[in-house]
Design a protein around this motif. Structure first.
Motif, PDB file in Angstrom:
ATOM      1  N   LEU A 114      13.085  -6.664   4.009  1.00 39.57           N
ATOM      2  CA  LEU A 114      12.136  -7.671   3.540  1.00 39.57           C
ATOM      3  C   LEU A 114      11.014  -7.830   4.557  1.00 39.57           C
ATOM      4  N   CYS A 115       9.811  -7.570   4.104  1.00 37.89           N
ATOM      5  CA  CYS A 115       8.674  -7.554   5.024  1.00 37.89           C
ATOM      6  C   CYS A 115       8.575  -8.849   5.830  1.00 37.89           C
ATOM      7  N   PHE A 116       8.861  -9.976   5.151  1.00 37.17           N
ATOM      8  CA  PHE A 116       8.650 -11.250   5.839  1.00 37.17           C
ATOM      9  C   PHE A 116       9.850 -11.684   6.664  1.00 37.17           C
ATOM     10  N   LEU A 157      -7.027   1.340  14.880  1.00 34.23           N
ATOM     11  CA  LEU A 157      -6.120   0.226  14.617  1.00 34.23           C
ATOM     12  C   LEU A 157      -6.224  -0.264  13.172  1.00 34.23           C
ATOM     13  N   SER A 158      -6.829   0.553  12.298  1.00 35.90           N
ATOM     14  CA  SER A 158      -7.119   0.036  10.951  1.00 35.90           C
ATOM     15  C   SER A 158      -5.849  -0.374  10.197  1.00 35.90           C
ATOM     16  N   ASP A 159      -4.706   0.280  10.491  1.00 31.15           N
ATOM     17  CA  ASP A 159      -3.462  -0.110   9.816  1.00 31.15           C
ATOM     18  C   ASP A 159      -3.070  -1.546  10.152  1.00 31.15           C
ATOM     19  N   PHE A 160      -3.549  -2.033  11.283  1.00 30.53           N
ATOM     20  CA  PHE A 160      -3.181  -3.383  11.728  1.00 30.53           C
ATOM     21  C   PHE A 160      -4.210  -4.429  11.318  1.00 30.53           C
ATOM     22  N   LYS A 161      -5.309  -3.981  10.679  1.00 28.93           N
ATOM     23  CA  LYS A 161      -6.322  -4.952  10.249  1.00 28.93           C
ATOM     24  C   LYS A 161      -5.984  -5.372   8.822  1.00 28.93           C
ATOM     25  N   LEU A 194       6.028  -9.888  -2.763  1.00 29.06           N
ATOM     26  CA  LEU A 194       6.977  -8.775  -2.629  1.00 29.06           C
ATOM     27  C   LEU A 194       7.474  -8.398  -4.012  1.00 29.06           C
ATOM     28  N   ARG A 195       7.498  -7.089  -4.274  1.00 30.10           N
ATOM     29  CA  ARG A 195       7.975  -6.642  -5.587  1.00 30.10           C
ATOM     30  C   ARG A 195       9.242  -5.814  -5.418  1.00 30.10           C
ATOM     31  N   PHE A 196      10.118  -5.939  -6.403  1.00 31.57           N
ATOM     32  CA  PHE A 196      11.416  -5.245  -6.332  1.00 31.57           C
ATOM     33  C   PHE A 196      11.671  -4.471  -7.615  1.00 31.57           C
ATOM     34  N   ILE A 249      13.055  -2.948  -2.426  1.00 34.78           N
ATOM     35  CA  ILE A 249      11.653  -3.345  -2.347  1.00 34.78           C
ATOM     36  C   ILE A 249      10.757  -2.171  -2.771  1.00 34.78           C
ATOM     37  N   ILE A 250       9.704  -2.468  -3.516  1.00 30.88           N
ATOM     38  CA  ILE A 250       8.753  -1.430  -3.925  1.00 30.88           C
ATOM     39  C   ILE A 250       7.595  -1.441  -2.932  1.00 30.88           C
ATOM     40  N   VAL A 251       7.412  -0.325  -2.264  1.00 29.34           N
ATOM     41  CA  VAL A 251       6.321  -0.243  -1.293  1.00 29.34           C
ATOM     42  C   VAL A 251       5.083   0.252  -2.023  1.00 29.34           C
ATOM     43  N   CYS A 273      -7.798  -5.793   3.614  1.00 30.80           N
ATOM     44  CA  CYS A 273      -7.319  -5.615   2.240  1.00 30.80           C
ATOM     45  C   CYS A 273      -6.716  -6.891   1.668  1.00 30.80           C
ATOM     46  N   HIS A 274      -6.054  -7.674   2.525  1.00 24.49           N
ATOM     47  CA  HIS A 274      -5.364  -8.876   2.034  1.00 24.49           C
ATOM     48  C   HIS A 274      -6.263 -10.095   2.166  1.00 24.49           C
ATOM     49  N   GLU A 275      -5.972 -11.102   1.324  1.00 26.73           N
ATOM     50  CA  GLU A 275      -6.699 -12.376   1.373  1.00 26.73           C
ATOM     51  C   GLU A 275      -6.020 -13.290   2.382  1.00 26.73           C
ATOM     52  N   CYS A 316      10.117 -10.083   9.254  1.00 25.05           N
ATOM     53  CA  CYS A 316       9.490  -9.736  10.535  1.00 25.05           C
ATOM     54  C   CYS A 316       8.007 -10.085  10.577  1.00 25.05           C
ATOM     55  N   HIS A 317       7.312  -9.881   9.455  1.00 26.39           N
ATOM     56  CA  HIS A 317       5.885 -10.208   9.432  1.00 26.39           C
ATOM     57  C   HIS A 317       5.719 -11.670   9.043  1.00 26.39           C
ATOM     58  N   ASN A 318       4.677 -12.257   9.571  1.00 29.81           N
ATOM     59  CA  ASN A 318       4.409 -13.664   9.314  1.00 29.81           C
ATOM     60  C   ASN A 318       3.591 -13.774   8.032  1.00 29.81           C
TER      61      ASN A 318
HETATM   62  C1  HEC Z   1      -5.691  -0.434   3.223  1.00 32.65           C
HETATM   63  C2  HEC Z   1      -5.472  -1.748   2.725  1.00 32.65           C
HETATM   64  C3  HEC Z   1      -4.305  -2.497   3.324  1.00 32.65           C
HETATM   65  C4  HEC Z   1      -4.085  -2.815   4.641  1.00 32.65           C
HETATM   66  C5  HEC Z   1      -4.920  -2.455   5.852  1.00 32.65           C
HETATM   67  C6  HEC Z   1      -2.886  -3.610   4.661  1.00 32.65           C
HETATM   68  N1  HEC Z   1      -2.383  -3.748   3.387  1.00 32.65           N
HETATM   69 FE1  HEC Z   1      -0.664  -4.680   2.849  1.00 32.65          FE
HETATM   70  N2  HEC Z   1      -0.923  -4.146   0.940  1.00 32.65           N
HETATM   71  C7  HEC Z   1      -2.059  -3.540   0.411  1.00 32.65           C
HETATM   72  C8  HEC Z   1      -1.980  -3.484  -1.050  1.00 32.65           C
HETATM   73  C9  HEC Z   1      -3.029  -2.911  -1.980  1.00 32.65           C
HETATM   74  C10 HEC Z   1      -0.739  -4.064  -1.379  1.00 32.65           C
HETATM   75  C11 HEC Z   1      -0.152  -4.252  -2.773  1.00 32.65           C
HETATM   76  C12 HEC Z   1      -0.951  -5.293  -3.563  1.00 32.65           C
HETATM   77  C13 HEC Z   1      -0.444  -6.667  -3.362  1.00 32.65           C
HETATM   78  O1  HEC Z   1       0.713  -6.881  -3.633  1.00 32.65           O
HETATM   79  O2  HEC Z   1      -1.271  -7.545  -2.972  1.00 32.65           O
HETATM   80  C14 HEC Z   1      -0.110  -4.471  -0.126  1.00 32.65           C
HETATM   81  C15 HEC Z   1       1.124  -5.100  -0.040  1.00 32.65           C
HETATM   82  C16 HEC Z   1       1.623  -5.661   1.104  1.00 32.65           C
HETATM   83  C17 HEC Z   1       2.868  -6.357   1.191  1.00 32.65           C
HETATM   84  C18 HEC Z   1       3.858  -6.542   0.053  1.00 32.65           C
HETATM   85  C19 HEC Z   1       4.691  -5.270   0.048  1.00 32.65           C
HETATM   86  C20 HEC Z   1       5.654  -5.080  -1.090  1.00 32.65           C
HETATM   87  O3  HEC Z   1       6.445  -4.148  -0.925  1.00 32.65           O
HETATM   88  O4  HEC Z   1       5.634  -5.760  -2.080  1.00 32.65           O
HETATM   89  C21 HEC Z   1       3.022  -6.772   2.493  1.00 32.65           C
HETATM   90  C22 HEC Z   1       4.170  -7.557   3.071  1.00 32.65           C
HETATM   91  C23 HEC Z   1       1.865  -6.310   3.221  1.00 32.65           C
HETATM   92  N3  HEC Z   1       1.022  -5.637   2.337  1.00 32.65           N
HETATM   93  C24 HEC Z   1       1.675  -6.550   4.558  1.00 32.65           C
HETATM   94  C25 HEC Z   1       0.612  -6.016   5.280  1.00 32.65           C
HETATM   95  C26 HEC Z   1       0.457  -6.211   6.701  1.00 32.65           C
HETATM   96  C27 HEC Z   1       1.385  -7.028   7.576  1.00 32.65           C
HETATM   97  C28 HEC Z   1      -0.667  -5.543   7.061  1.00 32.65           C
HETATM   98  C29 HEC Z   1      -1.272  -5.415   8.445  1.00 32.65           C
HETATM   99  C30 HEC Z   1      -0.336  -5.112   9.530  1.00 32.65           C
HETATM  100  C31 HEC Z   1      -1.203  -4.915   5.858  1.00 32.65           C
HETATM  101  N4  HEC Z   1      -0.399  -5.239   4.800  1.00 32.65           N
HETATM  102  C32 HEC Z   1      -2.327  -4.120   5.840  1.00 32.65           C
HETATM  103  C33 HEC Z   1      -3.100  -3.056   1.155  1.00 32.65           C
HETATM  104  C34 HEC Z   1      -3.228  -3.101   2.537  1.00 32.65           C
END
Ligand code: HEC
Ligand code: HEC
Ligand code: HEC
Ligand code: HEC
Length: 224
Positions: free
Chosen positions: A121-123, A75-79, A92-94, A100-102, A83-85, A125-127
Motif C-alpha cells: 500500500l503506497c500510503f 529528479l523528475s520521478d520525485f517531483k 489507490l486502485r485494486f 494494487i494496480i500500478v 502530475c498530481h494535484e 510509506c508515502h504521505n
Molecule cells: C509523470 C507523472 C507522475 C509523477 C511524476 C508522479 N505520479 Fe503518481 N501517478 C500518476 C498517474 C497518472 C497516476 C494514476 C492516476 C491517478 O490515480 O490519479 C498516479 C498514481 C499514483 C498513486 C496511486 C497508485 C495506485 O496504484 O493506485 C500514488 C500513491 C502515486 N501516484 C504517488 C506518487 C508519488 C509519491 C510521486 C512522487 C514521488 C508520484 N506519484 C509522481 C502520475 C505521476
C-alpha cells in the motif's frame, strides 16, 4: 726397522679422515644425481588466480534519492506534483484479487514488498497529504533522504543491527583523517517497492596455497 704401532691419536685422525672422505663421496654422488635429474622436478607452482573483481566492487546496487541529489541527476520521478494535484491524494486502485494496480505512469514500480505482498500500500510509506515526503505508521513525516528511518519504523531489529554496523555496510574509511565513512542507506541495497534481494553466488573461499591433490585423494575422508 720395526714398524712402530700407531699411537691412539694417529688412529683417531685416520678414522676421521676416512669418515670425511666417505661423507664427501656421498655428497658428490647426491650432487651428480640431482644434476642428472634422477628423481625429476617437483610439479611447477600453479598461478593463483585473483578473486573476481566483481566480488570486491563497492558500488551500491541502487542510487537513492540522496545520491541523485548529491550527483545532481534527474529528479523528475520525485517531483510528484508535476502530475498530481496538491491536496488531492491519488486514489489507490485494486483488482478483484485485492492486488494494487500500478498505473502506467508508475510502470517502473514493481510492487512486491514481503512474501505475501503485505506491504504494497503506497500510503504505508508515502504521505498522502504531502507526496513529497514519507510517513511512518505513527505519522512521523520524513524526507526522502531520511528513508532508512522509515524502514526502521517497521523493521526495528534490522534497523538496530544496521545502526550497529551489523546489517548493511559502511563505505569509505575507518581512519577519518583519510576521508569520510558513509553508512549505505537501506534503499542503496533494497528496492523499497520490492526489497527482496535475489540470491547471489557466494564469493570463493581463500586459496589453500598448495597444489591440489589428484582428485581421487582430495575427495577421500580423513582417517582421523
Ligand atoms: C509523470 C507523472 C507522475 C509523477 C511524476 C508522479 N505520479 Fe503518481 N501517478 C500518476 C498517474 C497518472 C497516476 C494514476 C492516476 C491517478 O490515480 O490519479 C498516479 C498514481 C499514483 C498513486 C496511486 C497508485 C495506485 O496504484 O493506485 C500514488 C500513491 C502515486 N501516484 C504517488 C506518487 C508519488 C509519491 C510521486 C512522487 C514521488 C508520484 N506519484 C509522481 C502520475 C505521476
Ligand atoms: C515500503 C515503503 C514504500 C511503499 C509501500 C511504497 N513506496 Fe514508493 N518509495 C519509497 C521510498 C523509501 C522511496 C524513495 C527511495 C529512494 O531514496 O530512492 C520511494 C520512491 C517512490 C517514487 C519516486 C522514485 C521512483 O521509483 O519512481 C515513486 C513515484 C513512488 N515511490 C511511488 C509509489 C507508489 C505508487 C506506491 C504504491 C504502488 C509506492 N511508492 C509504495 C517507499 C515506499
Ligand atoms: C509499514 C511497515 C513497513 C515499512 C515502512 C517497511 N517494511 Fe519491509 N516489510 C514489511 C512487511 C509487513 C514485510 C513482510 C514480512 C513477511 O512477509 O513476513 C516486509 C518485508 C521486507 C523484506 C523481506 C522481503 C522478502 O521478500 O523476504 C525486506 C528486505 C524489507 N521489508 C525491507 C524494507 C526496506 C528496505 C524498507 C524501507 C524502504 C522497508 N522494508 C519498509 C513492512 C514494512
Ligand atoms: C549493503 C547492503 C544492505 C543495506 C545497506 C541494508 N541491507 Fe537489508 N539485506 C541486505 C542483503 C544482502 C540481505 C539478504 C540477506 C539474505 O538473503 O540472507 C538483506 C536482508 C534484509 C531483510 C530480510 C530479513 C533478513 O534479515 O534476512 C530485511 C527485513 C532487511 N534486509 C532490511 C533492511 C533495512 C531496514 C535496512 C536499513 C536500516 C537494510 N536492510 C540495509 C543488504 C543490505
Amino acid at each position: 726397522m720395526t714398524r712402530v704401532p700407531p699411537t691412539p691419536q694417529e688412529q683417531a685422525v685416520r678414522r676421521t679422515n676416512w669418515v670425511l672422505i666417505a661423507v664427501s663421496v656421498v655428497f658428490l654422488a647426491l650432487a651428480a644425481a640431482m644434476l642428472a635429474n634422477v628423481w625429476g622436478h617437483p610439479p611447477p607452482q600453479q598461478d593463483i588466480p585473483l578473486v573476481d573483481p566483481a566480488f570486491l566492487d563497492q558500488t551500491a546496487s541502487r542510487q537513492s534519492y540522496a545520491d541523485l541529489v548529491r550527483a545532481k541527476e534527474d529528479l523528475s520521478d520525485f517531483k510528484c506534483y508535476t502530475c498530481h494535484e496538491k491536496g488531492e491524494p491519488p486514489p489507490l486502485r485494486f483488482d478483484d484479487q485485492h492486488n494494487i494496480i500500478v498505473p502506467e505512469e508508475h510502470a517502473n514500480i514493481e510492487t512486491q514488498h514481503g512474501s505475501h505482498n503485505r506491504n504494497n500500500l503506497c500510503f504505508n510509506c508515502h504521505n498522502e497529504n504531502n507526496l513529497l515526503s514519507l510517513s511512518t505508521r505513527e505519522k512521523h513525516e520524513l524526507s526522502f533522504a531520511d528513508s532508512s528511518r522509515l524502514c526502521g519504523s517497521c523493521h526495528g531489529p534490522t534497523f538496530r543491527d544496521w545502526e550497529a554496523g551489523v546489517h548493511g555496510r559502511k563505505n569509505g574509511y575507518w581512519d577519518k583523517s583519510r576521508g569520510e565513512s558513509r553508512r549505505l542507506d537501506c534503499v542503496n541495497c533494497h528496492n523499497p517497492h520490492a526489497p527482496r534481494i535475489p540470491a547471489r553466488p557466494p564469493a570463493p573461499g581463500p586459496h589453500p596455497l598448495r597444489t591440489p591433490e589428484p582428485s581421487g585423494r582430495a575427495a577421500s575422508a580423513p582417517t582421523h
